[in-house]
Write a protein that holds these residues in place. Structure first.
Motif, PDB file in Angstrom:
ATOM      1  N   PHE A  35       0.854  -1.195   0.000  1.00 37.85           N
ATOM      2  CA  PHE A  35       0.000   0.000   0.000  1.00 37.85           C
ATOM      3  C   PHE A  35       0.887   1.242   0.000  1.00 37.85           C
ATOM      4  CE2 PHE A  35      -2.489  -3.329   1.925  1.00 37.85           C
ATOM      5  CZ  PHE A  35      -3.783  -3.115   1.473  1.00 37.85           C
ATOM      6  N   ALA A  36       0.279   2.363  -0.411  1.00 38.18           N
ATOM      7  CA  ALA A  36       1.039   3.610  -0.432  1.00 38.18           C
ATOM      8  C   ALA A  36       1.314   4.103   0.988  1.00 38.18           C
ATOM      9  CB  ALA A  36       0.278   4.671  -1.230  1.00 38.18           C
ATOM     10  N   SER A  37       0.383   3.853   1.894  1.00 32.26           N
ATOM     11  CA  SER A  37       0.554   4.386   3.251  1.00 32.26           C
ATOM     12  C   SER A  37      -0.063   3.456   4.298  1.00 32.26           C
ATOM     13  CB  SER A  37      -0.116   5.754   3.355  1.00 32.26           C
ATOM     14  OG  SER A  37      -1.525   5.573   3.346  1.00 32.26           O
ATOM     15  N   THR A  38       0.284   3.720   5.544  1.00 33.92           N
ATOM     16  CA  THR A  38      -0.293   2.930   6.630  1.00 33.92           C
ATOM     17  C   THR A  38      -1.786   3.222   6.790  1.00 33.92           C
ATOM     18  OG1 THR A  38       0.418   4.629   8.189  1.00 33.92           O
ATOM     19  CG2 THR A  38       1.844   2.709   7.965  1.00 33.92           C
ATOM     20  N   GLU A  44      -3.995   3.530   4.419  1.00 32.48           N
ATOM     21  CA  GLU A  44      -4.736   2.615   3.540  1.00 32.48           C
ATOM     22  C   GLU A  44      -4.662   1.173   4.047  1.00 32.48           C
ATOM     23  OE1 GLU A  44      -2.636   3.616   0.063  1.00 32.48           O
ATOM     24  OE2 GLU A  44      -4.045   5.212  -0.517  1.00 32.48           O
ATOM     25  N   ALA A  45      -3.473   0.803   4.497  1.00 31.52           N
ATOM     26  CA  ALA A  45      -3.316  -0.568   5.003  1.00 31.52           C
ATOM     27  C   ALA A  45      -4.181  -0.784   6.246  1.00 31.52           C
ATOM     28  CB  ALA A  45      -1.847  -0.849   5.315  1.00 31.52           C
ATOM     29  N   GLY A  46      -4.246   0.246   7.080  1.00 30.42           N
ATOM     30  CA  GLY A  46      -5.073   0.159   8.288  1.00 30.42           C
ATOM     31  C   GLY A  46      -6.547   0.060   7.941  1.00 30.42           C
ATOM     32  N   ALA A  47      -6.969   0.852   6.972  1.00 30.10           N
ATOM     33  CA  ALA A  47      -8.373   0.818   6.560  1.00 30.10           C
ATOM     34  C   ALA A  47      -8.706  -0.538   5.951  1.00 30.10           C
ATOM     35  CB  ALA A  47      -8.652   1.949   5.564  1.00 30.10           C
ATOM     36  N   ALA A  87       3.503   0.879   3.219  1.00 26.37           N
ATOM     37  CA  ALA A  87       3.112  -0.134   4.207  1.00 26.37           C
ATOM     38  C   ALA A  87       2.828  -1.440   3.482  1.00 26.37           C
ATOM     39  CB  ALA A  87       1.871   0.303   4.966  1.00 26.37           C
ATOM     40  N   VAL A  88       3.116  -2.539   4.140  1.00 28.46           N
ATOM     41  CA  VAL A  88       2.669  -3.835   3.605  1.00 28.46           C
ATOM     42  C   VAL A  88       1.818  -4.536   4.656  1.00 28.46           C
ATOM     43  CG1 VAL A  88       4.613  -4.242   2.040  1.00 28.46           C
ATOM     44  CG2 VAL A  88       4.739  -5.065   4.412  1.00 28.46           C
ATOM     45  N   LEU A  89       0.906  -5.351   4.153  1.00 27.95           N
ATOM     46  CA  LEU A  89       0.168  -6.256   5.028  1.00 27.95           C
ATOM     47  C   LEU A  89       0.569  -7.673   4.665  1.00 27.95           C
ATOM     48  CD1 LEU A  89      -3.544  -4.940   5.004  1.00 27.95           C
ATOM     49  CD2 LEU A  89      -1.813  -4.638   6.812  1.00 27.95           C
ATOM     50  N   HIS A  97      -8.950  -0.797  -1.355  1.00 25.89           N
ATOM     51  CA  HIS A  97      -8.292   0.147  -0.455  1.00 25.89           C
ATOM     52  C   HIS A  97      -6.913   0.564  -0.954  1.00 25.89           C
ATOM     53  CE1 HIS A  97     -11.593  -1.093   2.122  1.00 25.89           C
ATOM     54  NE2 HIS A  97     -11.392   0.037   2.760  1.00 25.89           N
ATOM     55  N   GLY A  98      -6.730   0.392  -2.244  1.00 31.10           N
ATOM     56  CA  GLY A  98      -5.540   0.973  -2.868  1.00 31.10           C
ATOM     57  C   GLY A  98      -4.283   0.129  -2.873  1.00 31.10           C
ATOM     58  N   ALA A  99      -4.413  -1.170  -2.666  1.00 35.12           N
ATOM     59  CA  ALA A  99      -3.214  -2.007  -2.737  1.00 35.12           C
ATOM     60  C   ALA A  99      -2.669  -1.938  -4.159  1.00 35.12           C
ATOM     61  CB  ALA A  99      -3.548  -3.440  -2.363  1.00 35.12           C
ATOM     62  N   PHE A 100      -1.380  -1.620  -4.302  1.00 35.60           N
ATOM     63  CA  PHE A 100      -0.849  -1.513  -5.670  1.00 35.60           C
ATOM     64  C   PHE A 100      -0.148  -2.793  -6.090  1.00 35.60           C
ATOM     65  CE2 PHE A 100       2.525   0.192  -2.970  1.00 35.60           C
ATOM     66  CZ  PHE A 100       3.628  -0.514  -3.422  1.00 35.60           C
ATOM     67  N   GLU A 101       0.088  -3.665  -5.127  1.00 34.53           N
ATOM     68  CA  GLU A 101       0.657  -4.960  -5.505  1.00 34.53           C
ATOM     69  C   GLU A 101       0.145  -6.028  -4.556  1.00 34.53           C
ATOM     70  OE1 GLU A 101       4.897  -4.990  -6.205  1.00 34.53           O
ATOM     71  OE2 GLU A 101       4.961  -7.173  -6.143  1.00 34.53           O
ATOM     72  N   LEU A 102      -0.282  -7.151  -5.138  1.00 33.79           N
ATOM     73  CA  LEU A 102      -0.746  -8.275  -4.328  1.00 33.79           C
ATOM     74  C   LEU A 102       0.070  -9.483  -4.752  1.00 33.79           C
ATOM     75  CD1 LEU A 102      -4.641  -7.895  -4.546  1.00 33.79           C
ATOM     76  CD2 LEU A 102      -3.203  -7.545  -2.541  1.00 33.79           C
ATOM     77  N   ARG A 103       0.663 -10.126  -3.756  1.00 30.33           N
ATOM     78  CA  ARG A 103       1.497 -11.262  -4.124  1.00 30.33           C
ATOM     79  C   ARG A 103       1.077 -12.460  -3.276  1.00 30.33           C
ATOM     80  NH1 ARG A 103       7.480 -10.062  -3.033  1.00 30.33           N
ATOM     81  NH2 ARG A 103       7.160  -8.170  -4.257  1.00 30.33           N
ATOM     82  N   LEU A 104       0.603 -13.492  -3.930  1.00 25.52           N
ATOM     83  CA  LEU A 104       0.202 -14.703  -3.205  1.00 25.52           C
ATOM     84  C   LEU A 104       1.361 -15.686  -3.240  1.00 25.52           C
ATOM     85  CD1 LEU A 104      -2.044 -16.482  -1.894  1.00 25.52           C
ATOM     86  CD2 LEU A 104      -2.600 -17.247  -4.206  1.00 25.52           C
TER      87      LEU A 104
END
Ligand SMILES: Cc1cc2nc3c(=O)[nH]c(=O)nc-3n(C[C@H](O)[C@H](O)[C@H](O)COP(=O)(O)OP(=O)(O)OC[C@H]3O[C@@H](n4cnc5c(N)ncnc54)[C@H](O)[C@@H]3O)c2cc1C
Lengths: 518, 426
Positions: free
Chosen positions: A259-262, A264-267, A307-309, A334-341
């Motif tokens: 995410f760009a910021s905490t 967005e990650a928090g939300a 931030a990453v989750l 919520h704006g995740a720009f990259e998702l890696r499974l």
């Protein structure tokens, strides 16, 4: 403050940053030397010679736990191999009024196993037998010194594991976990140590051996076990633990989201939970923590992430698949720009490596740092993280955030360089202000590392005198002599004394003929 | 009642009246397990409870806390009951923080009301209500549980904060409003299951769970105790993640094992099929819960009067032993014994008809207790007619009793909170 300092200090009886109020917690060297000598004699009688340490150089190896800036050399160290040996030493302590402190692996981060200069340190590292893996009962019975991860290792061939997984699980002991009510990343879904320890054999501060709980649930009587778990060694020493074993899940999916910021990650975290999804874990790291982890273990987290989750889903395949689709969508919304499974175990391990090594990794970007541990309601995450950022920028003290986002358990790492005058104090100030933020948002001053000596002074900010006094009634019931890890948790000990108006049978008014029993 | 006692109560009444406004004489309906009650006070807030307890302390009154009074006869009768402290006016659900999945409630709130409040946000307090009409406080004090304990546990696993008032009127809280918190001793756990003998719970905060979208039950017959155990073991070791595994064992013949599956539509469908395939026999799915699901067996006792209510606990592998012992003991004593409960969590409840001879009850209790003890558990007589309570060791052996007495002495040195109701005469 909870802390780990890169710099090693040389040992002494009481050294480092021990604040003045901590000395009452640590005792005076040489106090009650006759009592100590008597305890030493008993220890040597009941234990092999190698189990009793009195040599000053050797004693110093035990002077601190994971919170290394508090240091006290114990008067005596004993390493019992059996419950009976341990109980004999405790009994001697009780008879001679000598304080004792239990120690498992010494990884605690609140100074819980900080020794007493006038007392005995009772170390469980020679009590490491896994007594039983009872698959049919979904339970294991283990010695207190058994390493957390070893329980899982022993249960895995049976398709089971021990769920509470502190990041220190390769070294910390089950006894220490029990005493601290330790948590871990997967406690979001599976609960904490208190939900998984179902029985214990406890050596009371008088040296009696009692059984609390066991293989079956709901033992009749007060749930003393529930009170002992999390009591930081102040109510006696656990010499066995009966723990729940959990079935290994059919499927596990680990997702890394950038995410760009905490904010967005928090939300996103809140949205996942609100959607009714209960992941096994939701962990967050901010930009500074990511930078440290990259430097240390090259975990290859998304470049440029604020931030990453790390989100892990586990359970029956069909459920996981459904939840995964939901989580993926929520992250994107919520704006995740990259998702890696993670597609295999190796990838999953790499994702977790970044997270699990984060505390130590911070050593790469700062010579010294304080590990803070506080809790806030999950919905307050974005607000509190912003406030921490403001604290950091206004004070010039850098703060890296690594934490269990799913349950709002923050671990801000407050960075400083002890070589710079005043830097340590400034860091402590920021660290304390973060706790104040937790309290003002209705949270807690510790979510898993415990109060120990470190946060005893903060207890009155969270609890009233009456609250603390009431908690200490339990202490007085178990340990009226105040010898079991005294000076920890409570800022001021309660004098137990004689119980006023104590009576066993009829009411005094009945006895005095002033009343009848209707 | 002697004049002295009357005078003392009259004096106390004025003080209690100024403490909380609502004070009435005890009626026969207020009697606690046969023990007559002098006065009933109904405080409306924690400070009022504190005032009432302070007044009671001054006048040396023995106090028995009460919610809706649905389980007042559980445990042993109190030695005395000068004052019933009725919490039913403290029935507000104070705060439901849906985003944080927590609820903060007064102790007199009915569990059903709490459930209604949180259901609006698709959430639930994952505790069953085996005794209809229970308040939060009463449920905590008796630590009741139902089928759902298999997955999420019991009150001890869900209570995150508690406010109590001590016998001396001091108000104290422990825990808080966040799910993760290790600051200080966990007094919540101590008051759960304490039958009102340690302190009066006035407020509680719980962790909530989302209500699952789908649920189905798979039922299968079990011919014998061994068969029941085999079926339960199959389920718990498989990848089914059951929300409940219930065993219903009537007085004669075989019994039933019921497996509750909860989750997403697709997931539950898949696991239902897998459960049926795994269990074989006559295993079949039902949409609704089977009749009697989660109900305590004594509530279905056809005889009039108070049945003897048993709670048996054991390690999972002891299920067949306990079922067998129950059947054998009932046959020897020539009484029907129904056992039902969470076979997957190691808890069964049992019921003996109200008119069962005390010697027969004792026989069943002794034999079941032996079986439970071998299986690492215990047998407790929760409730029963006065003759049974008088003639049977209802709590049975309790390890660490001495420590429990010391805890009681610290919290209630004058023994004024429900004395005699709990283990070892506490
Ligand atoms: C790198 C790192 C990561 C960590 N990550 C986590 C985490 O994710 N989650 C978490 O919760 N904690 C974490 N911790 C903290 C620590 O590992 C835990 O508190 C752990 O449970 C301590 O176990 P120990 O055996 O080292 O106990 P010790 O440090 O030896 O003792 C801890 C406390 O327990 C008492 N004690 C020890 N044994 C007994 C016993 N048998 N009976 C009674 N009391 C006893 C001691 O007196 C002391 O008060 C971490 C620590 C480190 C260094």
């Amino acid at each position: 403050m909870s802390g780990m300092h890169g710099t090693e200090t040389t040992a002494g009886p009481v050294e480092g940053h021990v604040p003045p109020e901590a000395t009452s917690a640590t005792g005076e060297p040489g106090a009650n030397s006759a009592g100590m000598a008597a305890v030493g004699r008993v220890a040597r009688e009941v234990m092999p010679v190698t189990g009793v340490i009195a040599d000053p150089t050797q004693l110093r190896t035990y002077e601190c736990d994971g919170l290394a800036h508090y240091r006290v050399t114990p008067a005596l160290v004993v390493l019992p191999e059996t419950t009976e040996q341990l109980a004999a030493v405790v009994r001697a302590c009780s008879e001679h009024g000598v304080p004792f402190v239990a120690r498992g692996s010494g990884t605690g981060l609140s100074g819980g196993s900080l020794p007493r200069a006038d007392g005995v340190l009772i170390v469980t590292s020679r009590m490491r037998t896994i007594r039983e893996i009872r698959r049919a009962d979904q339970r294991a019975v283990v010695d207190p010194g058994v390493i957390n991860l070893d329980v899982t290792r022993a249960a895995t061939p049976e398709g089971y594991y021990y769920a509470p997984d502190p990041s220190s699980q390769q070294i910390c002991s089950i006894g220490g976990n029990l005493a601290e009510n330790s948590g871990g990343a997967h406690c979001l879904k599976y609960g904490f140590t208190s939900n998984h320890v179902l029985g214990t054999e406890l050596v009371t501060p008088q040296g009696d051996i009692v059984t609390l709980g066991g293989l079956a649930p709901d033992a009749p009587g007060y749930d003393l076990l529930g009170t002992v778990v999390g009591s930081e060694g102040t109510l006696g020493i656990a010499t066995t633990a009966t723990v729940r074993l959990v079935r290994l899940p059919e499927e596990v999916r680990t997702l890394l989201a950038g995410f760009a910021s905490t904010d967005e990650a928090g939300a996103a975290t809140s949205a996942i939970i609100s959607a009714g999804v209960l992941p096994a874990a939701i962990e967050m790291m901010d930009a500074l923590a990511i930078e440290a982890a990259e430097a240390a273990v090259h975990c290859n987290y998304p470049a440029g992430a604020g931030a990453v989750l790390v989100i892990e889903l586990d359970g029956p395949s069909a459920e996981v698949e459904h939840e995964y689709a939901q989580v993926e969508r929520i992250c994107q919304d919520h704006g995740a720009f990259e998702l890696r499974l993670a597609i295999d175990a190796a990838e999953r391990a790499l994702i977790w490596k970044g997270r699990k090594s984060a505390f130590a990794a911070v050593g790469r970007i700062s010579p010294d740092y304080i590990v803070q541990d506080g809790v806030i309601p999950r919905t307050a995450l974005p607000e509190v993280l912003r406030a921490i950022a403001e604290l950091s920028s206004s004070s010039g003290v850098r703060v890296a955030n690594v934490f269990h986002a799913g349950d709002g358990n923050l671990h801000p790492l407050v960075l400083f360089d002890d070589a710079k005058p005043g830097a340590g104090d400034a860091a402590e100030k920021v660290s304390g202000a973060i706790l104040d933020l937790c309290i003002s948002h209705g949270g807690a001053i510790t979510g898993e590392h415990g109060v120990g000596v470190d946060k005893a002074a903060y207890m009155p900010k969270m609890f009233t005198d009456d609250d603390l006094d009431t908690m200490q009634l339990v202490r007085c019931a178990f340990d009226p002599g105040n010898i079991s890890n005294p000076g920890k948790i409570f800022p001021t000990p309660r004098l137990c004394g004689e119980v006023p108006g104590k009576r066993k049978h009829a009411h005094p008014l009945v006895e005095a003929g002033l009343a009848d029993a209707f | 009642m002697t004049t002295a006692a009357r005078t003392r109560l009259d004096a106390a009444r004025t003080a209690l009246g100024s403490a909380c406004g609502e004070v009435t004489d005890g009626t026969p309906a207020d009697a606690v397990d046969g023990v007559p009650v002098g006065l009933v006070a109904r405080p409306a807030s924690t400070p009022e409870v504190a005032e009432v307890l302070r007044a009671a302390a001054v006048y040396g009154l023995v106090v028995v806390p009460r919610g809706h009074g649905t389980k007042m006869s559980w445990g042993r009768p109190p030695e005395q009951a000068d004052l019933v402290l009725d919490l039913s006016r403290m029935s507000a659900v104070l705060d439901h923080a849906a985003g944080d999945l927590i609820v903060d409630t007064q102790a007199g709130a009915p569990l059903a009301e709490v459930q209604r409040t949180v259901a609006g946000a698709g959430q639930r307090l994952a505790l069953d209500e085996p005794v209809a009409g229970s308040t939060i406080g009463g449920m905590l004090a008796t630590n009741t549980s139902g089928p759902g304990r298999m997955a999420v546990g019991t009150a001890r696993d869900l209570l995150i904060g508690v406010t109590v008032v001590r016998a001396d009127g001091v108000v104290a809280k422990a825990g808080g409003r966040v799910v993760k918190n290790v600051a200080g001793y966990d007094l919540g756990k101590l008051v759960i299951g304490s039958y009102g003998t340690l302190a009066v719970v006035t407020q509680a905060v719980f962790r909530l769970h989302p209500v699952p979208v789908a649920r189905r039950v798979v039922n299968v017959s079990a011919d014998s105790p061994d068969d029941a155990q085999r079926l339960v073991q199959q389920v718990v070791h498989a990848q089914l993640v059951p929300a409940a595994v219930e065993v219903d064992w009537p007085g004669t013949g075989g019994g039933t094992v019921g497996v509750l599956l909860e989750g997403t539509e697709a997931g539950v469908e898949g696991r239902t099929a897998a459960t049926i395939a795994l269990l074989g026999g006559d295993a079949a799915a039902a949409d609704g819960l089977p009749s009697g699901w989660g109900r305590l067996p004594w509530d279905e006792d056809p005889t009039t009067g108070r049945a003897t209510a048993l709670k048996a606990t054991f390690a999972l592998s002891g299920l067949s032993r306990v079922l067998e012992a129950g059947r054998a003991a009932a046959a020897a004593a020539a009484v029907p014994l129904r056992l039902r409960g969470s076979g997957g969590a190691g808890v069964l409840h049992g019921s003996l008809p109200a008119d069962t001879d005390v010697a027969a009850v004792r026989e069943v209790v002794t034999r079941l207790r032996e079986a439970c003890a071998v299986a690492g558990g215990a047998l407790v007589v929760l409730d029963g007619p006065p003759e049974v309570k008088a003639g049977v060791d209802t709590w049975g052996p309790v390890p660490a009793l001495d420590l429990m007495r010391r805890v009681k002495e610290q919290f209630d040195p004058e023994r004024r909170l429900a004395p005699g109701r709990f283990v070892g005469g506490i």
